[in-house]
Motif scaffolding. Structure first.
Motif, PDB file in Angstrom:
ATOM      1  N   MET A   1       0.658  -1.120   0.082  1.00  0.00           N
ATOM      2  CA  MET A   1      -0.146   0.047   0.122  1.00  0.00           C
ATOM      3  C   MET A   1       0.687   1.402  -0.231  1.00  0.00           C
ATOM      4  O   MET A   1       2.100   1.413   0.790  1.00  0.00           O
ATOM      5  CB  MET A   1      -0.949  -0.083   1.143  1.00  0.00           C
ATOM      6  CG  MET A   1      -1.642   0.451   1.055  1.00  0.00           C
ATOM      7  SD  MET A   1      -2.884   0.826  -0.089  1.00  0.00           S
ATOM      8  CE  MET A   1      -4.377   0.615   0.378  1.00  0.00           C
ATOM      9  N   ILE A   2       0.150   2.413  -0.762  1.00  0.00           N
ATOM     10  CA  ILE A   2       1.172   3.387  -0.731  1.00  0.00           C
ATOM     11  C   ILE A   2       1.128   4.489   0.371  1.00  0.00           C
ATOM     12  O   ILE A   2       0.189   4.300   0.971  1.00  0.00           O
ATOM     13  CB  ILE A   2       1.181   4.035  -2.287  1.00  0.00           C
ATOM     14  CG1 ILE A   2       1.032   3.196  -3.737  1.00  0.00           C
ATOM     15  CG2 ILE A   2       1.266   6.279  -1.605  1.00  0.00           C
ATOM     16  CD1 ILE A   2       2.236   3.686  -3.905  1.00  0.00           C
TER      17      ILE A   2
ATOM     18  N   ILE B   1       8.663   8.958  -1.122  1.00  0.00           N
ATOM     19  CA  ILE B   1       8.788   8.576  -3.238  1.00  0.00           C
ATOM     20  C   ILE B   1       9.133   7.857  -3.424  1.00  0.00           C
ATOM     21  O   ILE B   1       9.315   7.004  -2.785  1.00  0.00           O
ATOM     22  CB  ILE B   1      10.104  10.896  -2.928  1.00  0.00           C
ATOM     23  CG1 ILE B   1       9.680  11.204  -2.050  1.00  0.00           C
ATOM     24  CG2 ILE B   1      10.424   9.658  -4.772  1.00  0.00           C
ATOM     25  CD1 ILE B   1      10.508  12.254  -2.744  1.00  0.00           C
ATOM     26  N   TYR B   2       8.229   7.383  -4.404  1.00  0.00           N
ATOM     27  CA  TYR B   2       8.076   6.021  -5.055  1.00  0.00           C
ATOM     28  C   TYR B   2       8.937   5.991  -6.342  1.00  0.00           C
ATOM     29  O   TYR B   2       8.749   6.945  -7.202  1.00  0.00           O
ATOM     30  CB  TYR B   2       7.067   5.080  -4.661  1.00  0.00           C
ATOM     31  CG  TYR B   2       5.930   4.547  -3.628  1.00  0.00           C
ATOM     32  CD1 TYR B   2       6.438   4.299  -2.820  1.00  0.00           C
ATOM     33  CD2 TYR B   2       5.716   5.727  -3.050  1.00  0.00           C
ATOM     34  CE1 TYR B   2       6.115   3.484  -1.305  1.00  0.00           C
ATOM     35  CE2 TYR B   2       5.281   5.612  -1.787  1.00  0.00           C
ATOM     36  CZ  TYR B   2       4.932   4.196  -1.569  1.00  0.00           C
ATOM     37  OH  TYR B   2       4.344   3.655   0.392  1.00  0.00           O
ATOM     38  N   GLN B   3       9.878   4.514  -6.938  1.00  0.00           N
ATOM     39  CA  GLN B   3      10.324   5.130  -7.296  1.00  0.00           C
ATOM     40  C   GLN B   3      10.234   3.751  -8.327  1.00  0.00           C
ATOM     41  O   GLN B   3      10.118   2.456  -7.412  1.00  0.00           O
ATOM     42  CB  GLN B   3      11.871   5.142  -7.391  1.00  0.00           C
ATOM     43  CG  GLN B   3      12.489   5.258  -9.206  1.00  0.00           C
ATOM     44  CD  GLN B   3      13.837   5.373  -8.774  1.00  0.00           C
ATOM     45  OE1 GLN B   3      14.705   5.418  -7.843  1.00  0.00           O
ATOM     46  NE2 GLN B   3      14.622   4.124 -10.003  1.00  0.00           N
TER      47      GLN B   3
ATOM     48  N   ARG C   1       2.058   2.786 -13.794  1.00  0.00           N
ATOM     49  CA  ARG C   1       1.622   1.557 -14.646  1.00  0.00           C
ATOM     50  C   ARG C   1       1.308   0.477 -13.103  1.00  0.00           C
ATOM     51  O   ARG C   1       0.053   0.378 -13.147  1.00  0.00           O
ATOM     52  CB  ARG C   1       1.352   1.243 -15.842  1.00  0.00           C
ATOM     53  CG  ARG C   1       1.474   1.992 -16.638  1.00  0.00           C
ATOM     54  CD  ARG C   1       1.354   1.397 -18.201  1.00  0.00           C
ATOM     55  NE  ARG C   1       1.111   2.495 -19.019  1.00  0.00           N
ATOM     56  CZ  ARG C   1       0.435   3.093 -19.611  1.00  0.00           C
ATOM     57  NH1 ARG C   1      -0.836   2.801 -19.645  1.00  0.00           N
ATOM     58  NH2 ARG C   1       0.532   4.077 -20.876  1.00  0.00           N
ATOM     59  N   GLU C   2       2.159   0.351 -12.598  1.00  0.00           N
ATOM     60  CA  GLU C   2       1.633  -0.527 -11.643  1.00  0.00           C
ATOM     61  C   GLU C   2       2.108   0.350 -10.616  1.00  0.00           C
ATOM     62  O   GLU C   2       0.714  -0.636  -9.646  1.00  0.00           O
ATOM     63  CB  GLU C   2       3.360  -1.834 -11.206  1.00  0.00           C
ATOM     64  CG  GLU C   2       4.097  -2.043 -12.638  1.00  0.00           C
ATOM     65  CD  GLU C   2       5.223  -3.354 -12.786  1.00  0.00           C
ATOM     66  OE1 GLU C   2       5.510  -3.215 -11.754  1.00  0.00           O
ATOM     67  OE2 GLU C   2       5.813  -3.588 -13.714  1.00  0.00           O
ATOM     68  N   LEU C   3       2.604   1.319 -10.447  1.00  0.00           N
ATOM     69  CA  LEU C   3       2.162   1.979  -8.429  1.00  0.00           C
ATOM     70  C   LEU C   3       0.706   2.486  -8.157  1.00  0.00           C
ATOM     71  O   LEU C   3       0.329   2.773  -7.180  1.00  0.00           O
ATOM     72  CB  LEU C   3       3.539   2.789  -8.405  1.00  0.00           C
ATOM     73  CG  LEU C   3       4.894   2.351  -8.448  1.00  0.00           C
ATOM     74  CD1 LEU C   3       5.725   3.657  -8.759  1.00  0.00           C
ATOM     75  CD2 LEU C   3       5.038   1.440  -7.167  1.00  0.00           C
ATOM     76  N   ILE C   4       0.128   2.906  -9.369  1.00  0.00           N
ATOM     77  CA  ILE C   4      -0.532   3.261  -9.520  1.00  0.00           C
ATOM     78  C   ILE C   4      -2.007   2.325  -8.942  1.00  0.00           C
ATOM     79  O   ILE C   4      -3.062   3.043  -8.452  1.00  0.00           O
ATOM     80  CB  ILE C   4      -1.371   4.152 -10.978  1.00  0.00           C
ATOM     81  CG1 ILE C   4      -2.592   5.558 -10.834  1.00  0.00           C
ATOM     82  CG2 ILE C   4      -2.102   3.003 -12.235  1.00  0.00           C
ATOM     83  CD1 ILE C   4      -2.156   6.346  -9.888  1.00  0.00           C
TER      84      ILE C   4
ATOM     85  N   GLU D   1      -6.149   7.588 -15.755  1.00  0.00           N
ATOM     86  CA  GLU D   1      -5.929   7.477 -13.931  1.00  0.00           C
ATOM     87  C   GLU D   1      -5.689   8.232 -13.134  1.00  0.00           C
ATOM     88  O   GLU D   1      -6.359   9.367 -11.870  1.00  0.00           O
ATOM     89  CB  GLU D   1      -4.255   6.732 -13.697  1.00  0.00           C
ATOM     90  CG  GLU D   1      -4.913   5.576 -14.150  1.00  0.00           C
ATOM     91  CD  GLU D   1      -4.987   4.626 -13.859  1.00  0.00           C
ATOM     92  OE1 GLU D   1      -5.768   4.787 -12.177  1.00  0.00           O
ATOM     93  OE2 GLU D   1      -5.902   4.165 -14.432  1.00  0.00           O
ATOM     94  N   ALA D   2      -5.260  10.076 -13.386  1.00  0.00           N
ATOM     95  CA  ALA D   2      -5.385  10.846 -12.137  1.00  0.00           C
ATOM     96  C   ALA D   2      -6.814  11.715 -12.338  1.00  0.00           C
ATOM     97  O   ALA D   2      -6.737  12.096 -10.913  1.00  0.00           O
ATOM     98  CB  ALA D   2      -4.806  12.040 -12.881  1.00  0.00           C
ATOM     99  N   ASN D   3      -8.197  11.511 -12.952  1.00  0.00           N
ATOM    100  CA  ASN D   3      -8.650  11.276 -13.106  1.00  0.00           C
ATOM    101  C   ASN D   3      -9.717  10.352 -11.614  1.00  0.00           C
ATOM    102  O   ASN D   3     -10.395  11.074 -11.192  1.00  0.00           O
ATOM    103  CB  ASN D   3      -9.694  11.366 -14.143  1.00  0.00           C
ATOM    104  CG  ASN D   3     -11.348  12.097 -14.022  1.00  0.00           C
ATOM    105  OD1 ASN D   3     -12.244  12.846 -13.320  1.00  0.00           O
ATOM    106  ND2 ASN D   3     -12.138  11.326 -14.011  1.00  0.00           N
TER     107      ASN D   3
END
Length: 76
Positions: free
Chosen positions: A1-2, A7-9, A13-16, A45-47
């Motif tokens: 879970m985020i 900060i994630y690297q 497409r996987e992290l979202i 995805e932003a939406n």
């Protein structure tokens, strides 16, 4: 879970997939200009992840604006 304040690297497409709906205040990105399909994906995805009133700031090369703007149309 985020987690917040981290900060994630990695592949966006996987992290979202780990980001909750309406949980983000700002999306700030600089996609590869000529990959218009990425702008379409980003828009969708932003939406989904942006809070109401959230902001999506996207860089784009001026020569690609005629393609990027329609691809990002969902956010207008």
């Amino acid at each position: 879970m985020i987690s917040i304040d981290t900060i994630y690297q990695g592949d966006a497409r996987e992290l979202i997939t780990q980001v909750k709906d309406e949980s983000i205040d700002l999306v700030y990105t600089d996609p590869v200009y000529d990959r218009i399909e990425d702008y379409d994906w980003l828009s969708r995805e932003a939406n989904r992840v942006l809070k109401p009133g959230g902001v999506c700031l996207v860089y784009a090369g001026i020569g690609y604006l005629h393609e990027v703007i329609p691809a990002m149309n969902i956010l207008l």
